[in-house]
Scaffold this motif. Structure first.
Motif, short mmCIF file in Angstrom:
data_model
loop_
_atom_site.label_atom_id
_atom_site.label_comp_id
_atom_site.label_asym_id
_atom_site.label_seq_id
_atom_site.Cartn_x
_atom_site.Cartn_y
_atom_site.Cartn_z
N SER A 1 9.74 5.94 1.93
CA SER A 1 9.12 5.01 2.87
C SER A 1 7.98 5.69 3.62
CB SER A 1 10.17 4.48 3.85
OG SER A 1 9.61 3.63 4.79
N GLN A 2 8.20 6.92 4.04
CA GLN A 2 7.17 7.69 4.73
C GLN A 2 5.95 7.88 3.82
OE1 GLN A 2 6.98 8.97 7.96
NE2 GLN A 2 4.93 9.64 7.43
N ARG A 3 6.18 8.23 2.57
CA ARG A 3 5.07 8.45 1.63
C ARG A 3 4.30 7.15 1.38
NH1 ARG A 3 9.06 11.36 -0.97
NH2 ARG A 3 9.27 9.78 -2.61
N LEU A 4 5.03 6.04 1.25
CA LEU A 4 4.35 4.76 1.04
C LEU A 4 3.49 4.39 2.25
CD1 LEU A 4 7.23 2.76 -0.68
CD2 LEU A 4 5.08 3.51 -1.74
N PHE A 5 3.97 4.71 3.44
CA PHE A 5 3.19 4.49 4.66
C PHE A 5 1.93 5.36 4.63
CE2 PHE A 5 2.32 6.07 9.01
CZ PHE A 5 1.81 4.90 9.55
N GLU A 6 2.09 6.62 4.29
CA GLU A 6 0.95 7.54 4.24
C GLU A 6 -0.07 7.13 3.19
OE1 GLU A 6 2.87 11.31 3.63
OE2 GLU A 6 3.62 11.37 5.70
N LYS A 7 0.37 6.48 2.14
CA LYS A 7 -0.52 6.01 1.08
C LYS A 7 -1.17 4.67 1.42
CE LYS A 7 2.03 8.31 -2.61
NZ LYS A 7 2.88 8.13 -3.81
N GLY A 8 -0.75 4.08 2.55
CA GLY A 8 -1.33 2.83 2.98
C GLY A 8 -0.70 1.59 2.37
N LEU A 9 0.52 1.71 1.87
CA LEU A 9 1.20 0.58 1.26
C LEU A 9 2.13 -0.14 2.23
CD1 LEU A 9 0.23 2.35 -1.21
CD2 LEU A 9 2.02 1.20 -2.47
N LEU A 10 2.59 0.56 3.26
CA LEU A 10 3.46 -0.02 4.28
C LEU A 10 2.81 0.09 5.65
CD1 LEU A 10 6.97 1.45 3.30
CD2 LEU A 10 5.94 -0.71 2.59
N THR A 11 3.18 -0.82 6.55
CA THR A 11 2.59 -0.81 7.89
C THR A 11 3.25 0.19 8.83
OG1 THR A 11 4.03 -2.62 8.60
CG2 THR A 11 1.83 -3.22 7.73
N HIS A 12 4.47 0.63 8.50
CA HIS A 12 5.19 1.58 9.35
C HIS A 12 5.91 2.60 8.47
CE1 HIS A 12 4.48 -0.76 12.96
NE2 HIS A 12 4.86 -1.83 12.28
N ALA A 13 6.12 3.78 9.01
CA ALA A 13 6.78 4.84 8.25
C ALA A 13 8.24 4.49 7.91
CB ALA A 13 6.74 6.15 9.03
#
Length: 76
Positions: free
Chosen positions: A40-52
């Motif tokens: 989830s953190q990586r997806l957030f960092e990649k700009g795919l999720l709005t929150h970590a």
């Protein structure tokens, strides 16, 4: 090209989203597996999720989730 364990973890997070509405998000709780939290953190960092810790899909995240969910449906 092979799929790494980390990528599989990220795909599993994207599979949790209900794509029938943009109003449904997810929450990755602190008692989730370490792999899910990290994904989830990586997806957030990649700009795919709005929150970590989940949140909502961004437009790029929505597109990625569509592709992942379609691939799973085809392979089943």
């Amino acid at each position: 090209m092979s799929i790494s364990t980390g990528m599989l973890d990220e795909m599993n997070v994207l599979l949790k989203f209900d794509l029938s509405t943009t109003q449904a998000g997810i929450k990755v709780h602190s008692d989730a597996t370490p792999e899910t939290i990290a994904a989830s953190q990586r997806l957030f960092e990649k700009g795919l999720l709005t929150h970590a810790d989940g949140g909502y899909l961004t437009s790029l995240g929505y597109e990625a989730a569509q592709h992942v969910q379609s691939a799973v449906m085809i392979l089943r």
